[in-house]
Design a protein around this motif. Structure first.
Motif, PDB file in Angstrom:
ATOM      1  N   ARG A   1       5.552  10.491  -0.532  1.00 11.41           N
ATOM      2  CA  ARG A   1       4.663   9.109  -1.050  1.00 11.41           C
ATOM      3  C   ARG A   1       5.133   7.900   0.299  1.00 11.41           C
ATOM      4  O   ARG A   1       6.108   8.297   0.846  1.00 11.41           O
ATOM      5  CB  ARG A   1       5.554   8.362  -2.066  1.00 11.41           C
ATOM      6  CG  ARG A   1       5.383   8.923  -3.199  1.00 11.41           C
ATOM      7  CD  ARG A   1       5.968   8.103  -4.067  1.00 11.41           C
ATOM      8  NE  ARG A   1       6.572   9.246  -5.266  1.00 11.41           N
ATOM      9  CZ  ARG A   1       7.087  10.648  -6.168  1.00 11.41           C
ATOM     10  NH1 ARG A   1       7.955  10.249  -4.853  1.00 11.41           N
ATOM     11  NH2 ARG A   1       7.460  10.927  -6.872  1.00 11.41           N
ATOM     12  N   VAL A   2       4.158   7.879   0.915  1.00  9.93           N
ATOM     13  CA  VAL A   2       4.000   7.160   1.543  1.00  9.93           C
ATOM     14  C   VAL A   2       3.983   5.782   1.909  1.00  9.93           C
ATOM     15  O   VAL A   2       2.469   4.955   1.222  1.00  9.93           O
ATOM     16  CB  VAL A   2       3.428   7.119   3.137  1.00  9.93           C
ATOM     17  CG1 VAL A   2       3.130   6.576   4.541  1.00  9.93           C
ATOM     18  CG2 VAL A   2       3.963   9.261   3.695  1.00  9.93           C
ATOM     19  N   GLY A   3       4.432   4.236   2.381  1.00  8.63           N
ATOM     20  CA  GLY A   3       4.146   2.677   1.983  1.00  8.63           C
ATOM     21  C   GLY A   3       4.034   2.656   3.233  1.00  8.63           C
ATOM     22  O   GLY A   3       4.525   3.216   4.291  1.00  8.63           O
ATOM     23  N   LEU A   4       3.755   1.335   3.009  1.00 10.16           N
ATOM     24  CA  LEU A   4       3.339   0.464   4.757  1.00 10.16           C
ATOM     25  C   LEU A   4       4.048  -1.045   5.029  1.00 10.16           C
ATOM     26  O   LEU A   4       3.987  -1.680   3.661  1.00 10.16           O
ATOM     27  CB  LEU A   4       1.948   0.517   4.945  1.00 10.16           C
ATOM     28  CG  LEU A   4       1.112   1.604   4.484  1.00 10.16           C
ATOM     29  CD1 LEU A   4      -0.536   1.537   4.970  1.00 10.16           C
ATOM     30  CD2 LEU A   4       1.526   2.681   6.154  1.00 10.16           C
ATOM     31  N   LEU A   5       5.086  -0.959   5.720  1.00  6.15           N
ATOM     32  CA  LEU A   5       5.282  -2.620   5.975  1.00  6.15           C
ATOM     33  C   LEU A   5       4.187  -2.725   6.134  1.00  6.15           C
ATOM     34  O   LEU A   5       4.216  -4.079   5.772  1.00  6.15           O
ATOM     35  CB  LEU A   5       6.671  -2.883   7.120  1.00  6.15           C
ATOM     36  CG  LEU A   5       8.204  -1.822   7.233  1.00  6.15           C
ATOM     37  CD1 LEU A   5       8.786  -2.323   8.220  1.00  6.15           C
ATOM     38  CD2 LEU A   5       8.413  -3.178   5.750  1.00  6.15           C
ATOM     39  N   THR A   6       3.420  -2.382   7.281  1.00  6.33           N
ATOM     40  CA  THR A   6       2.110  -3.721   7.377  1.00  6.33           C
ATOM     41  C   THR A   6       1.130  -2.583   7.371  1.00  6.33           C
ATOM     42  O   THR A   6       1.023  -1.614   7.594  1.00  6.33           O
ATOM     43  CB  THR A   6       2.159  -4.243   9.277  1.00  6.33           C
ATOM     44  OG1 THR A   6       2.278  -2.740   9.687  1.00  6.33           O
ATOM     45  CG2 THR A   6       2.965  -5.455   9.410  1.00  6.33           C
ATOM     46  N   ASP A   7      -0.276  -3.562   6.911  1.00  2.22           N
ATOM     47  CA  ASP A   7      -1.305  -2.613   6.508  1.00  2.22           C
ATOM     48  C   ASP A   7      -2.497  -3.031   6.824  1.00  2.22           C
ATOM     49  O   ASP A   7      -2.454  -1.863   8.174  1.00  2.22           O
ATOM     50  CB  ASP A   7      -1.817  -2.264   4.622  1.00  2.22           C
ATOM     51  CG  ASP A   7      -1.520  -3.721   4.225  1.00  2.22           C
ATOM     52  OD1 ASP A   7      -2.196  -5.323   5.153  1.00  2.22           O
ATOM     53  OD2 ASP A   7      -1.109  -4.725   3.479  1.00  2.22           O
TER      54      ASP A   7
ATOM     55  N   MET B   1       0.542  -1.028   0.036  1.00  2.00           N
ATOM     56  CA  MET B   1       0.248   0.054  -0.089  1.00  2.00           C
ATOM     57  C   MET B   1       0.986   1.170  -0.548  1.00  2.00           C
ATOM     58  O   MET B   1       1.238   1.458   1.180  1.00  2.00           O
ATOM     59  CB  MET B   1      -0.824   0.320   1.944  1.00  2.00           C
ATOM     60  CG  MET B   1      -1.517   1.069   1.275  1.00  2.00           C
ATOM     61  SD  MET B   1      -3.125   1.560   2.908  1.00  2.00           S
ATOM     62  CE  MET B   1      -3.773  -0.078   2.605  1.00  2.00           C
ATOM     63  N   LEU B   2       1.033   1.990  -0.842  1.00  2.00           N
ATOM     64  CA  LEU B   2       1.911   3.404  -1.828  1.00  2.00           C
ATOM     65  C   LEU B   2       0.879   4.668  -1.272  1.00  2.00           C
ATOM     66  O   LEU B   2      -0.200   4.639  -2.434  1.00  2.00           O
ATOM     67  CB  LEU B   2       2.581   3.025  -2.244  1.00  2.00           C
ATOM     68  CG  LEU B   2       3.430   4.123  -2.616  1.00  2.00           C
ATOM     69  CD1 LEU B   2       4.181   4.228  -1.741  1.00  2.00           C
ATOM     70  CD2 LEU B   2       4.237   4.309  -3.827  1.00  2.00           C
ATOM     71  N   MET B   3       0.834   5.380  -0.416  1.00  2.00           N
ATOM     72  CA  MET B   3      -0.420   6.247  -0.196  1.00  2.00           C
ATOM     73  C   MET B   3       0.174   7.434  -0.740  1.00  2.00           C
ATOM     74  O   MET B   3       2.299   8.046  -1.103  1.00  2.00           O
ATOM     75  CB  MET B   3      -0.486   6.830   1.084  1.00  2.00           C
ATOM     76  CG  MET B   3      -1.344   6.478   1.771  1.00  2.00           C
ATOM     77  SD  MET B   3      -2.837   6.269   0.815  1.00  2.00           S
ATOM     78  CE  MET B   3      -4.197   6.831   0.801  1.00  2.00           C
TER      79      MET B   3
ATOM     80  N   ASN C   1      13.076  14.819   2.478  1.00  2.00           N
ATOM     81  CA  ASN C   1      14.628  15.272   1.583  1.00  2.00           C
ATOM     82  C   ASN C   1      14.347  13.608   0.915  1.00  2.00           C
ATOM     83  O   ASN C   1      15.049  12.916   1.003  1.00  2.00           O
ATOM     84  CB  ASN C   1      14.759  14.919   3.194  1.00  2.00           C
ATOM     85  CG  ASN C   1      15.639  16.070   3.406  1.00  2.00           C
ATOM     86  OD1 ASN C   1      15.938  17.456   2.026  1.00  2.00           O
ATOM     87  ND2 ASN C   1      15.751  16.577   5.191  1.00  2.00           N
ATOM     88  N   PHE C   2      13.019  13.038   1.172  1.00  2.00           N
ATOM     89  CA  PHE C   2      13.022  11.474   0.437  1.00  2.00           C
ATOM     90  C   PHE C   2      12.495  11.222  -0.599  1.00  2.00           C
ATOM     91  O   PHE C   2      10.951  12.220  -0.346  1.00  2.00           O
ATOM     92  CB  PHE C   2      12.857  11.122   1.677  1.00  2.00           C
ATOM     93  CG  PHE C   2      13.728  10.352   2.654  1.00  2.00           C
ATOM     94  CD1 PHE C   2      15.172  10.193   2.991  1.00  2.00           C
ATOM     95  CD2 PHE C   2      13.369  11.355   4.282  1.00  2.00           C
ATOM     96  CE1 PHE C   2      15.703  10.177   3.516  1.00  2.00           C
ATOM     97  CE2 PHE C   2      14.296  11.111   5.206  1.00  2.00           C
ATOM     98  CZ  PHE C   2      15.421  11.267   5.248  1.00  2.00           C
ATOM     99  N   ASP C   3      12.218  10.020  -1.089  1.00  2.00           N
ATOM    100  CA  ASP C   3      11.298  10.248  -2.389  1.00  2.00           C
ATOM    101  C   ASP C   3       9.844   9.024  -1.628  1.00  2.00           C
ATOM    102  O   ASP C   3       8.782   9.361  -2.888  1.00  2.00           O
ATOM    103  CB  ASP C   3      12.304   9.312  -3.192  1.00  2.00           C
ATOM    104  CG  ASP C   3      13.112   9.752  -4.715  1.00  2.00           C
ATOM    105  OD1 ASP C   3      13.060  11.254  -4.590  1.00  2.00           O
ATOM    106  OD2 ASP C   3      14.884   9.518  -3.741  1.00  2.00           O
ATOM    107  N   ALA C   4      10.401   8.954  -0.836  1.00  2.00           N
ATOM    108  CA  ALA C   4       9.269   8.114  -0.312  1.00  2.00           C
ATOM    109  C   ALA C   4       9.916   7.449   1.736  1.00  2.00           C
ATOM    110  O   ALA C   4      11.240   7.697   1.480  1.00  2.00           O
ATOM    111  CB  ALA C   4       8.550   6.231  -0.677  1.00  2.00           C
TER     112      ALA C   4
END
Length: 348
Positions: free
Chosen positions: A161-167, A153-155, A259-262
């Motif tokens: 851009r924010v992804g999740l290790l656990t959703d 899951m990538l918002m 400062n980050f791409d995700a």
């Protein structure tokens, strides 16, 4: 120059008692959208016609037997049922849940078969969609099992851009779910999607800690020291620009995220609360890591305003735009991978 064929955007209607069909109709009443793509709605022309009158929306539908028969320049509708359906705005009924999943499953089938190019899903209620046939917590989990690849899951918004290790994992189970294998897999997925879907050749990824203050050297928890940090060090040695873990409570407030791409968050609320605070109404949920493109708006069924013609359709429209952009970026990435520029011999 050959004119590029319009991208077929498959759409599942979500919960009919929520705002799903309202935001779909508001998006495609703008005729300019039909110049950009070819919508294929998996639903019912009768229901959509009833709702467009209710919301005073100008839109004409073209009924088709399948997505293959969709016509460019029109709002195509694949009728998935002939049975009458009772709409009760604001209520999570079993009937609405059943129809939402029928729409989603048919749209996913078309996506898998390639008769649509991308899938945009309107919101469902995770409770009333449950049945003997559908036992998944949501769209992402079903897609992860049905399509090829490892889902993440990538918002996504213009600035974040924010992804999740656990959703969709209970908070009490998060620590046990985060293993070195999971961390490596999710980092690899987000790294690849930043390259092929967003055109970033050398992505910079920040990872948030599992415990408050990243465990405070074991005072609050040992998972960051014993699981997360060693795994990130291993990934760094492979040449990936992965940084962290960072304390989640101050990471977004300090604007460090810029400062980050995700950013990869440990669990659902750790990532989605700051994302929705910063981007709500403009954000998109993208299921990264799969061999097909799926997006959705960043909101739910919004029962409290359903049927009142108050729904903001911007997030749904952004989901369509983002899906199209990702589809094109992925197509270009694959083309370049097959035909890389040959290194020219040096002249002496």
């Amino acid at each position: 120059m050959k004119k590029e064929e319009k991208i077929k955007v498959g759409i599942s209607v979500g919960d009919l008692n929520g705002i799903g069909t309202e935001v779909i109709l508001k998006t495609f009443q703008d005729n300019r959208m039909l110049e950009l793509c070819t919508p294929v709605i998996f639903g019912s022309t009768k229901i959509l016609s009833f709702q467009k009158k209710q919301f005073n929306i100008q839109a004409n539908f073209h009924g088709v037997s399948s997505a293959e028969n969709a016509q460019h320049g029109k709002i195509n509708v694949v009728n998935i049922t002939k049975d009458p359906i009772t709409i009760e705005y604001g209520k999570p009924t079993e009937e609405a849940g059943k129809f939402a999943i029928e729409s989603f499953v048919e749209a996913t089938k078309a996506l898998k078969e390639g008769t649509i190019d991308i899938l945009v899903t309107a919101p469902i209620n995770k409770h009333n969609v449950q049945s003997e046939e559908f036992t998944f917590p949501g769209h992402t989990d079903y897609l992860g099992q049905t399509l090829e690849g490892d889902s993440l899951m990538l918002m996504v918004s213009n600035t974040l851009r924010v992804g999740l290790l656990t959703d969709h994992v209970a908070v009490k189970d998060v620590s046990a779910a985060i293993t070195p294998e999971l961390i490596e897999k999710k980092v690899n997925v987000i790294y690849k999607t930043l390259q092929q879907d967003f055109g970033i050749s050398k992505p910079k990824i920040a990872v948030l800690g599992i415990n408050p203050h990243v465990g405070d050297n074991g005072v609050i928890g040992i998972e960051d020291d014993e699981v997360l940090k060693p795994t990130l060090e291993k990934i760094k040695k492979e040449g990936k620009l992965v940084f962290g873990p960072y304390a989640a409570d101050s990471f977004f407030a300090s604007s460090n995220y810029k400062n980050f791409d995700a950013i990869l968050a440990a669990y659902h609320d750790q990532g989605l609360i700051p994302f929705k605070t910063l981007s709500f109404g403009q954000g998109v949920n993208f299921t990264a890591g799969l061999n097909r493109v799926r997006t959705s708006p960043d909101h739910g069924t919004a029962y409290e305003i359903a049927g009142k013609n108050q729904a903001d359709h911007n997030s749904f429209k952004e989901a369509v735009f983002t899906g199209i952009q990702i589809f094109r970026s992925r197509k270009l990435y694959k083309k370049l991978a097959k035909n890389p520029l040959k290194k020219q011999p040096s002249k002496i």
